[in-house]
Enzyme design. Structure first.
Site, PDB file in Angstrom:
ATOM      1  N   ASN A  10      -2.052   2.464   0.235  1.00  0.00           N
ATOM      2  CA  ASN A  10      -2.007   3.967   0.001  1.00  0.00           C
ATOM      3  C   ASN A  10      -0.641   4.247   0.507  1.00  0.00           C
ATOM      4  OD1 ASN A  10      -2.150   6.620   0.079  1.00  0.00           O
ATOM      5  ND2 ASN A  10      -3.750   6.911   1.662  1.00  0.00           N
ATOM      6  N   LYS A  12       0.659   7.234   0.349  1.00  0.00           N
ATOM      7  CA  LYS A  12       0.866   8.259   0.547  1.00  0.00           C
ATOM      8  C   LYS A  12       2.061   8.979   0.035  1.00  0.00           C
ATOM      9  CE  LYS A  12      -1.658   7.293   4.727  1.00  0.00           C
ATOM     10  NZ  LYS A  12      -2.198   7.266   6.057  1.00  0.00           N
ATOM     11  N   HIS A  96      -9.668  11.312   1.465  1.00  0.00           N
ATOM     12  CA  HIS A  96      -8.778  11.057   2.447  1.00  0.00           C
ATOM     13  C   HIS A  96      -8.650  11.771   3.528  1.00  0.00           C
ATOM     14  CE1 HIS A  96      -5.661   9.446   4.947  1.00  0.00           C
ATOM     15  NE2 HIS A  96      -5.712   8.258   4.214  1.00  0.00           N
ATOM     16  N   GLU A  98      -6.502  13.142   5.308  1.00  0.00           N
ATOM     17  CA  GLU A  98      -5.390  13.814   5.445  1.00  0.00           C
ATOM     18  C   GLU A  98      -5.617  15.248   4.488  1.00  0.00           C
ATOM     19  OE1 GLU A  98      -2.375  10.864   4.614  1.00  0.00           O
ATOM     20  OE2 GLU A  98      -2.954  10.034   6.884  1.00  0.00           O
ATOM     21  N   GLU A 166     -12.490   4.919   7.643  1.00  0.00           N
ATOM     22  CA  GLU A 166     -11.060   5.313   8.310  1.00  0.00           C
ATOM     23  C   GLU A 166     -11.181   6.283   9.143  1.00  0.00           C
ATOM     24  OE1 GLU A 166      -7.508   4.441   5.272  1.00  0.00           O
ATOM     25  OE2 GLU A 166      -8.271   6.223   4.601  1.00  0.00           O
ATOM     26  N   GLY A 172      -2.175   5.871  11.110  1.00  0.00           N
ATOM     27  CA  GLY A 172      -0.956   6.157  11.585  1.00  0.00           C
ATOM     28  C   GLY A 172      -0.410   6.134  12.881  1.00  0.00           C
ATOM     29  N   SER A 212      -4.147   1.744  10.795  1.00  0.00           N
ATOM     30  CA  SER A 212      -3.339   0.925  11.352  1.00  0.00           C
ATOM     31  C   SER A 212      -3.906  -0.662  11.375  1.00  0.00           C
ATOM     32  CB  SER A 212      -3.404   1.152  12.960  1.00  0.00           C
ATOM     33  OG  SER A 212      -2.844   2.540  13.113  1.00  0.00           O
TER      34      SER A 212
HETATM   35  P1  13P Z   1      -2.215   3.585   8.394  1.00  0.00           P
HETATM   36  O1  13P Z   1      -2.634   2.024   7.822  1.00  0.00           O
HETATM   37  O2  13P Z   1      -0.697   4.153   8.124  1.00  0.00           O
HETATM   38  O3  13P Z   1      -2.730   3.819   9.582  1.00  0.00           O
HETATM   39  O4  13P Z   1      -2.901   4.679   7.110  1.00  0.00           O
HETATM   40  C1  13P Z   1      -4.307   4.188   6.789  1.00  0.00           C
HETATM   41  C2  13P Z   1      -4.535   5.235   5.951  1.00  0.00           C
HETATM   42  O5  13P Z   1      -4.653   6.248   6.231  1.00  0.00           O
HETATM   43  C3  13P Z   1      -4.914   4.617   4.654  1.00  0.00           C
HETATM   44  O6  13P Z   1      -5.516   5.434   3.691  1.00  0.00           O
END
Ligand code: 13P
Length: 254
Positions: A10, A12, A96, A98, A166, A172, A212
């Site tokens: 992803n 982002k 997601h 976010e 997740e 992150g 992560s």
């Molecule tokens: P990170 O791997 O940067 O922690 O992000 C995970 C994520 O949100 C994948 O959709």
């Protein structure tokens, strides 16, 4: 039928066209196990989807990071599932955290989006996961079950769904779930699917972990029986994504 290991990247809201081309070139040069061992899907921002689809090796696939809840029309700024299908984009990430947290997407709204995307022929990576507060208050399973239930109430055919667990506190942050923490929730989610959908769906649905994931921790996580792959954020923009794809070998030799 075994569950083919699944690794999603992803990207982002990152990248310029030059940077995206570099990432694609690195992926195209990567030596990875064959498609019967690992399914690889990368998810660039909408605007780069055609570029990535055209330049990416044919054994890797692309996903959008979101799509609208119904057919297109007067919805300024949205992209419909129909448009993704029209462009030949096979996958979409929905729900997601976010988007749930920042844009207020409810469980029901995410469930509606998953159902509509599937009805148009897209394959869906459906994300679930608890916040730190929810984990600390002991409600992790209630939260992910409610998120999954809103999808299950609207979806009959699970063959084109991958569930991404997740935990929000791991995204992150560099604070990856321990293999035991990931395995515990994945096993519970599978049990939930068995009890509320069917034994077949529980046995065949891929449940992947995100938060992560790195080249350093992926093998141990992949060794857990109910971890069927990863959804990778930050590390998917780096060459170490190839190492994460190779973690599929752990399953093959298990
Ligand atoms: P990170 O791997 O940067 O922690 O992000 C995970 C994520 O949100 C994948 O959709």
């Amino acid at each position: 039928m075994g569950r083919t290991f699944f690794v999603g990247g992803n990207w982002k809201c990152n990248g310029t066209s030059e940077e995206i081309k570099k990432i694609v070139a690195t992926l195209n040069a990567g030596q990875v196990p064959s498609q019967d061992v690992v399914e690889v899907v990368v998810s660039p921002p909408y605007v780069f989807l055609p570029l990535v689809k055209n330049e990416l090796r044919s054994d890797f696939h692309v996903a959008a990071q979101n799509c609208w809840v119904k057919k297109g029309g007067a919805f300024t700024g949205e992209v419909s599932a129909d448009m993704l299908v029209n462009l030949g984009i096979p996958w979409v990430i929905l729900g997601h955290s976010e988007r749930r947290a920042i844009l207020g997407e409810s469980n029901e709204f995410v469930g509606d989006k998953v159902a509509y995307a599937l009805s148009q022929g897209l394959k869906v990576i459906a994300c679930v996961g608890e916040t730190l507060e929810q984990r600390e208050s002991g409600s992790t399973m209630d939260v992910v079950a409610a998120q999954t239930k809103a999808i299950a109430e609207r979806v009959k055919d699970w063959s084109n769904v991958v569930v991404a667990y997740e935990p929000v506190w791991a995204i992150g942050t560099g604070k990856v779930a321990t293999p035991a923490q990931a395995q515990e929730v994945h096993a519970e989610l599978r049990k939930w699917l068995q009890a509320n959908v069917s034994a077949e769906v529980a046995a065949s649905t891929r449940i992947i972990y995100g938060g992560s994931v790195s080249g350093a921790n992926c093998k141990e996580l992949a060794g857990q029986p109910d971890v069927d792959g990863f959804l990778v954020g930050g590390a998917s923009l780096k060459p170490e994504f190839i190492d994460i794809i190779k973690a599929a070998e752990v399953k093959k030799s298990a």
